[in-house]
Write a protein that holds these residues in place. Structure first.
Motif: not given
Ligand code: 4NP
Length: 155
Positions: A1-14, A30-34
């Motif tokens: 399975m292709i990993p999927s990553v969601l990064f989360v902060c407060l405003g999503n602008i910084c 790294l030639k990592l499919e993500v």
């Protein structure tokens, strides 16, 4: 399975757009499919591009983030992404509250993936000066690198 990553902060602008950009760069190296995205726990800046200071630090480091637009975390994110990665503890606590009962994503703090920096936040640079954004870039780059290496090893 292709990993999927969601990064989360407060405003999503910084912080989280910078983490998204740094991680995408690292995965490419790294030639990592993500699959990569970012979001905020707060909704004040929905639809806005990243803060000009975040755009500037990204540009200084060779990455254009001007096309990104802020969005708020939604319940489906906890099923769609394999990894939901918070930039600080407050946002991690809010993510734990927002996660639906059928969430499948693994929740973590970005710097938990960096040996010796477990539990540390990526500080909020929004109310500080420009130097804060250089520190943000350094922190998200270190975190993104460790996380990408972990995902490549599949652990
Ligand atoms: P971020 O920074 O969470 O890294 O995107 C902030 C952006 C906006 C606000 C706070 C932090 N704000 O209070 O509007």
């Amino acid at each position: 399975m292709i990993p999927s990553v969601l990064f989360v902060c407060l405003g999503n602008i910084c912080r989280s757009p910078l983490a998204e950009a740094a991680f995408r760069e690292e995965a490419r190296r790294l030639k990592l499919e993500v699959v990569v995205d970012s979001a905020g726990t707060g909704g004040w800046h929905v639809g806005e591009p990243p803060d000009p200071r975040a755009q500037a630090v990204a540009r200084r480091n060779g990455v254009d983030i001007s096309a990104l637009r802020a969005r708020q975390v939604k319940p489906a994110d906890f099923r769609r992404f394999t990894h939901v990665v918070a930039l600080d503890d407050d946002n991690l606590a809010n993510l734990r509250r927002l996660a639906p009962a059928d969430a499948t994503a693994e929740l973590s703090l970005l710097l938990d993936h960096v040996e010796g920096r477990e539990g540390q936040p990526v500080a909020d640079p929004y109310f500080g000066d420009d130097d804060g954004f250089d520190l943000t870039w350094t922190d998200v780059t270190v975190g993104a690198r460790s996380l990408a290496q972990k995902l490549r090893r599949n652990d």
